[in-house]
Design a protein around this motif. Sequence first.
Motif, PDB file in Angstrom:
ATOM      1  N   ARG A 133      63.812  -2.759  20.097  1.00  0.00           N
ATOM      2  CA  ARG A 133      64.288  -2.627  18.710  1.00  0.00           C
ATOM      3  C   ARG A 133      63.270  -3.246  17.746  1.00  0.00           C
ATOM      4  NH1 ARG A 133      70.478  -4.493  18.597  1.00  0.00           N
ATOM      5  NH2 ARG A 133      70.281  -3.662  16.481  1.00  0.00           N
TER       6      ARG A 133
ATOM      7  N   GLU B  37      63.607  -2.653  13.813  1.00  0.00           N
ATOM      8  CA  GLU B  37      64.637  -3.438  13.128  1.00  0.00           C
ATOM      9  C   GLU B  37      64.244  -4.909  13.039  1.00  0.00           C
ATOM     10  OE1 GLU B  37      68.842  -2.268  14.411  1.00  0.00           O
ATOM     11  OE2 GLU B  37      67.552  -1.381  15.956  1.00  0.00           O
TER      12      GLU B  37
ATOM     13  N   GLU C   4      71.024  -9.039  25.149  1.00  0.00           N
ATOM     14  CA  GLU C   4      69.818  -8.675  24.406  1.00  0.00           C
ATOM     15  C   GLU C   4      69.275  -9.878  23.640  1.00  0.00           C
ATOM     16  OE1 GLU C   4      68.739  -4.664  21.956  1.00  0.00           O
ATOM     17  OE2 GLU C   4      70.452  -5.811  21.216  1.00  0.00           O
TER      18      GLU C   4
END
Length: 266
Positions: free
Chosen positions: A157, A160, A229
């Motif tokens: 990610r 982001e 995560e």
Amino acid sequence: MAVMWDPSRYGQFSSERARPFADLMSRVGADGPRLVVDLGCGHGPLTLSLAERWPEARVVGVDSSPEMLASARSTDVDGLVEWVEADLAEWDIASLGAAPEVIVTNAALQWVPRHLSLMEGWLEALAPGGWFALQVPGNFDAPTHALMRETAISHPRSGELEAASKRYGAGDPSTYLQILSSHGLAVDAWETTYIHVLDPEGESDNPVLDWVSGTGLKPMLDVLEDETEREEFIAAYAEKVLAAYPRSNAGVLLPFRRVFAVGRKA
């Protein structure tokens, strides 16, 4: 996405975080102000020190975090401060109903997008002879933050996380000096790099990680809502931080640059 704050974690290094505030306020020479405002007041102890310094003043603390304000209100047992929940990007200084003689903002503006333009309105509202004092971190190129970005690049990610890392920031002393000067303030602007000695007792495996987990790392952690995560990201980052900030005989040394500006309106 709003940053969620944990007052207990933020307060873990309360003495180190309070030192720049004390240095900032030592340059403010206000005598008997009627209205004092703390923008980004956090969990309250430093704002309460303003009420103790000027006991006759109306003191207002503004912050966007309900968690921080709840802690502040619980500490303010004598009701010395008016605690206001508001996003500084949207807060209207006219809501005070009077011109403040002192506006203080300590380690808060780096979290406020477009804060340079917002300052223009606050300075206009400042009473003649009033004082404006700010302090912001100037450590966005330090290993603590550079390693956050490095860890984010290899993450699934990454887009982001990179956006979160760039959402906030602060200016240099000359930037703030020019803004305050343009509004008729006589300005003293400077920077200081503190060498914080963390965990001299050796009780923490990674005290620099403890420090940034309460502040600079939060925007990235708030992106990673899944617990697994998040833990994987922290583990990868923690390894880099541990190598960058080794333990010395005194403790773990954390150089921390901060930017200050204090001005008095003509």
